[in-house]
Design a protein around this motif. Structure first.
Motif, PDB file in Angstrom:
ATOM      1  N   ASN A  30      34.077  21.435 -26.405  1.00 57.22           N
ATOM      2  CA  ASN A  30      32.883  21.562 -27.252  1.00 57.22           C
ATOM      3  C   ASN A  30      32.944  20.637 -28.462  1.00 57.22           C
ATOM      4  O   ASN A  30      31.941  20.036 -28.843  1.00 57.22           O
ATOM      5  CB  ASN A  30      32.687  23.012 -27.696  1.00 57.22           C
ATOM      6  N   ARG A  31      34.107  20.531 -29.047  1.00 57.66           N
ATOM      7  CA  ARG A  31      34.281  19.639 -30.195  1.00 57.66           C
ATOM      8  C   ARG A  31      34.041  18.194 -29.784  1.00 57.66           C
ATOM      9  O   ARG A  31      33.348  17.438 -30.470  1.00 57.66           O
ATOM     10  CB  ARG A  31      35.685  19.796 -30.786  1.00 57.66           C
ATOM     11  N   THR A  32      34.587  17.803 -28.630  1.00 58.15           N
ATOM     12  CA  THR A  32      34.412  16.446 -28.130  1.00 58.15           C
ATOM     13  C   THR A  32      32.940  16.171 -27.825  1.00 58.15           C
ATOM     14  O   THR A  32      32.422  15.108 -28.168  1.00 58.15           O
ATOM     15  CB  THR A  32      35.262  16.232 -26.852  1.00 58.15           C
ATOM     16  N   ARG A  33      32.268  17.111 -27.203  1.00 55.03           N
ATOM     17  CA  ARG A  33      30.845  16.946 -26.901  1.00 55.03           C
ATOM     18  C   ARG A  33      30.033  16.805 -28.178  1.00 55.03           C
ATOM     19  O   ARG A  33      29.111  15.994 -28.257  1.00 55.03           O
ATOM     20  CB  ARG A  33      30.339  18.132 -26.087  1.00 55.03           C
ATOM     21  N   LYS A  34      30.363  17.588 -29.175  1.00 53.46           N
ATOM     22  CA  LYS A  34      29.642  17.513 -30.445  1.00 53.46           C
ATOM     23  C   LYS A  34      29.852  16.159 -31.098  1.00 53.46           C
ATOM     24  O   LYS A  34      28.903  15.551 -31.607  1.00 53.46           O
ATOM     25  CB  LYS A  34      30.110  18.639 -31.368  1.00 53.46           C
ATOM     26  N   GLU A  35      31.090  15.670 -31.088  1.00 54.70           N
ATOM     27  CA  GLU A  35      31.375  14.347 -31.658  1.00 54.70           C
ATOM     28  C   GLU A  35      30.624  13.264 -30.897  1.00 54.70           C
ATOM     29  O   GLU A  35      30.055  12.352 -31.512  1.00 54.70           O
ATOM     30  CB  GLU A  35      32.883  14.071 -31.617  1.00 54.70           C
ATOM     31  N   ASP A  36      30.608  13.348 -29.575  1.00 57.55           N
ATOM     32  CA  ASP A  36      29.881  12.366 -28.770  1.00 57.55           C
ATOM     33  C   ASP A  36      28.390  12.406 -29.077  1.00 57.55           C
ATOM     34  O   ASP A  36      27.729  11.372 -29.169  1.00 57.55           O
ATOM     35  CB  ASP A  36      30.113  12.608 -27.274  1.00 57.55           C
ATOM     36  N   SER A  37      27.861  13.605 -29.230  1.00 53.78           N
ATOM     37  CA  SER A  37      26.456  13.777 -29.537  1.00 53.78           C
ATOM     38  C   SER A  37      26.110  13.167 -30.892  1.00 53.78           C
ATOM     39  O   SER A  37      25.088  12.490 -31.054  1.00 53.78           O
ATOM     40  CB  SER A  37      26.098  15.262 -29.510  1.00 53.78           C
ATOM     41  N   LEU A  38      26.979  13.376 -31.869  1.00 50.58           N
ATOM     42  CA  LEU A  38      26.760  12.801 -33.193  1.00 50.58           C
ATOM     43  C   LEU A  38      26.820  11.280 -33.160  1.00 50.58           C
ATOM     44  O   LEU A  38      26.047  10.599 -33.829  1.00 50.58           O
ATOM     45  CB  LEU A  38      27.782  13.363 -34.187  1.00 50.58           C
ATOM     46  N   ARG A  39      27.715  10.723 -32.376  1.00 55.57           N
ATOM     47  CA  ARG A  39      27.825   9.264 -32.244  1.00 55.57           C
ATOM     48  C   ARG A  39      26.542   8.691 -31.637  1.00 55.57           C
ATOM     49  O   ARG A  39      26.066   7.643 -32.053  1.00 55.57           O
ATOM     50  CB  ARG A  39      29.016   8.890 -31.372  1.00 55.57           C
ATOM     51  N   LYS A  40      26.008   9.361 -30.640  1.00 54.81           N
ATOM     52  CA  LYS A  40      24.790   8.898 -30.005  1.00 54.81           C
ATOM     53  C   LYS A  40      23.614   8.931 -30.974  1.00 54.81           C
ATOM     54  O   LYS A  40      22.743   8.065 -30.948  1.00 54.81           O
ATOM     55  CB  LYS A  40      24.479   9.751 -28.767  1.00 54.81           C
ATOM     56  N   GLU A  41      23.559   9.948 -31.824  1.00 53.49           N
ATOM     57  CA  GLU A  41      22.477  10.043 -32.799  1.00 53.49           C
ATOM     58  C   GLU A  41      22.557   8.933 -33.826  1.00 53.49           C
ATOM     59  O   GLU A  41      21.535   8.443 -34.296  1.00 53.49           O
ATOM     60  CB  GLU A  41      22.534  11.398 -33.517  1.00 53.49           C
TER      61      GLU A  41
END
Length: 72
Positions: free
Chosen positions: A59-70
């Motif tokens: 979940n932490r990794t997904r959140k970081e990836d999501s933030l990078r995409k934004e």
């Protein structure tokens, strides 16, 4: 009734002497079952903790990836 034999041995440094001890442990079958039950519960709790840590990490990794995409 359960009987458990265990042996312990050691030797002193620089000595040819070796000491050995034999232990005899008596316990009831009911007590042995309770120990086994507690051991299984402890293993299950540890496994659940490891699984939760893996889920949290994903979940932490997904959140970081999501933030990078934004950001991009």
């Amino acid at each position: 009734m359960c009987v458990q034999l265990s042996e312990f041995g050691y030797s002193e440094e620089g000595s040819n002497k070796e000491r050995r001890s034999l232990f005899i442990t008596y316990s009831s079958l009911k007590f042995q079952k309770e120990i086994l039950k507690r051991t299984k519960l402890k293993e299950e709790l540890e496994l659940n903790k490891e699984r939760q840590e893996e889920i949290d990490e994903r979940n932490r990794t997904r959140k970081e990836d999501s933030l990078r995409k934004e950001i991009f």
